[in-house]
Design a protein around this motif. Sequence first.
Motif, PDB file in Angstrom:
ATOM      1  N   LEU A   1       0.828  -1.200   0.000  1.00 37.58           N
ATOM      2  CA  LEU A   1       0.000   0.000   0.000  1.00 37.58           C
ATOM      3  C   LEU A   1       0.869   1.260   0.000  1.00 37.58           C
ATOM      4  CD1 LEU A   1      -2.944   0.814  -0.009  1.00 37.58           C
ATOM      5  CD2 LEU A   1      -2.896   0.790   2.478  1.00 37.58           C
ATOM      6  N   LEU A   2       1.976   1.240   0.727  1.00 40.33           N
ATOM      7  CA  LEU A   2       2.920   2.353   0.732  1.00 40.33           C
ATOM      8  C   LEU A   2       3.504   2.567  -0.658  1.00 40.33           C
ATOM      9  CD1 LEU A   2       4.674   4.351   2.506  1.00 40.33           C
ATOM     10  CD2 LEU A   2       6.354   2.520   2.548  1.00 40.33           C
ATOM     11  N   PHE A   3       3.867   1.488  -1.346  1.00 41.97           N
ATOM     12  CA  PHE A   3       4.391   1.579  -2.704  1.00 41.97           C
ATOM     13  C   PHE A   3       3.340   2.173  -3.643  1.00 41.97           C
ATOM     14  CE2 PHE A   3       4.799  -0.331  -6.937  1.00 41.97           C
ATOM     15  CZ  PHE A   3       6.049   0.164  -7.298  1.00 41.97           C
ATOM     16  N   THR A   4       2.099   1.728  -3.502  1.00 45.00           N
ATOM     17  CA  THR A   4       1.019   2.238  -4.352  1.00 45.00           C
ATOM     18  C   THR A   4       0.824   3.733  -4.135  1.00 45.00           C
ATOM     19  OG1 THR A   4      -0.081   0.088  -4.289  1.00 45.00           O
ATOM     20  CG2 THR A   4      -1.419   1.972  -4.948  1.00 45.00           C
ATOM     21  N   GLU A   5       0.862   4.152  -2.885  1.00 42.64           N
ATOM     22  CA  GLU A   5       0.720   5.583  -2.603  1.00 42.64           C
ATOM     23  C   GLU A   5       1.883   6.375  -3.190  1.00 42.64           C
ATOM     24  OE1 GLU A   5       0.725   8.843   0.967  1.00 42.64           O
ATOM     25  OE2 GLU A   5       1.625   6.878   1.247  1.00 42.64           O
ATOM     26  N   TRP A   6       3.070   5.805  -3.152  1.00 47.80           N
ATOM     27  CA  TRP A   6       4.260   6.477  -3.661  1.00 47.80           C
ATOM     28  C   TRP A   6       4.184   6.656  -5.178  1.00 47.80           C
ATOM     29  CZ3 TRP A   6       8.669   4.154  -6.268  1.00 47.80           C
ATOM     30  CH2 TRP A   6       9.746   5.025  -6.403  1.00 47.80           C
ATOM     31  N   VAL A   7       3.627   5.674  -5.890  1.00 48.21           N
ATOM     32  CA  VAL A   7       3.591   5.705  -7.350  1.00 48.21           C
ATOM     33  C   VAL A   7       2.437   6.559  -7.886  1.00 48.21           C
ATOM     34  CG1 VAL A   7       3.211   4.262  -9.396  1.00 48.21           C
ATOM     35  CG2 VAL A   7       4.755   3.491  -7.607  1.00 48.21           C
ATOM     36  N   VAL A   8       1.292   6.502  -7.239  1.00 48.26           N
ATOM     37  CA  VAL A   8       0.066   7.118  -7.782  1.00 48.26           C
ATOM     38  C   VAL A   8      -0.044   8.576  -7.331  1.00 48.26           C
ATOM     39  CG1 VAL A   8      -2.452   6.988  -7.834  1.00 48.26           C
ATOM     40  CG2 VAL A   8      -1.094   4.895  -7.808  1.00 48.26           C
ATOM     41  N   PRO A   9      -0.210   9.513  -8.296  1.00 47.51           N
ATOM     42  CA  PRO A   9      -0.429  10.913  -7.914  1.00 47.51           C
ATOM     43  C   PRO A   9      -1.844  11.102  -7.364  1.00 47.51           C
ATOM     44  CG  PRO A   9      -0.567  10.662 -10.288  1.00 47.51           C
ATOM     45  CD  PRO A   9      -0.167   9.323  -9.745  1.00 47.51           C
ATOM     46  N   ASP A  10      -2.034  12.135  -6.566  1.00 47.21           N
ATOM     47  CA  ASP A  10      -3.330  12.477  -5.965  1.00 47.21           C
ATOM     48  C   ASP A  10      -3.871  11.363  -5.077  1.00 47.21           C
ATOM     49  OD1 ASP A  10      -3.345  14.965  -7.237  1.00 47.21           O
ATOM     50  OD2 ASP A  10      -4.248  14.120  -9.041  1.00 47.21           O
ATOM     51  N   PHE A  11      -2.979  10.635  -4.437  1.00 44.92           N
ATOM     52  CA  PHE A  11      -3.346   9.560  -3.519  1.00 44.92           C
ATOM     53  C   PHE A  11      -2.476   9.733  -2.289  1.00 44.92           C
ATOM     54  CE2 PHE A  11      -2.931   4.671  -2.849  1.00 44.92           C
ATOM     55  CZ  PHE A  11      -3.814   4.713  -1.797  1.00 44.92           C
TER      56      PHE A  11
END
Length: 122
Positions: A78-88
């Motif tokens: 989930l941390l990786f996903t937040e790092w990659v996705v803008p506006d998240f």
Amino acid sequence: MPWVVVALVQWGINVLALIVADWALDGFTIDRWGPLIFAGAVLGLANVFLKPLVTFIALPLILLTFGIAYFFVNVVMLLFTEWVVPDFSIDGFWTYVGATIVIWLVNWLASQLVWSVADDRP
């Protein structure tokens, strides 16, 4: 069922899980539909490709803690996903923990429902 259909269903379930987490948790925000759909794809791909590697690296700690550390592998996805996705954005450690639990629960429930209706597990 073809693997493409399974992948699309899992992607949709991830998007649903992120919507529920956004609704349930104050520190969890995804601003628009584009980042939400992108986050569902990134989370799914991270779980397929990155999670086995992180699990292998963390295996001694997972064994030492009798599996409790495996939960934090999911937090890292989930941390990786937040790092990659803008506006998240996810604010705070406990929001990560709560979001991981909510996403896991929604994924499990929706998968059970979909595969019981389809009667064809991947």
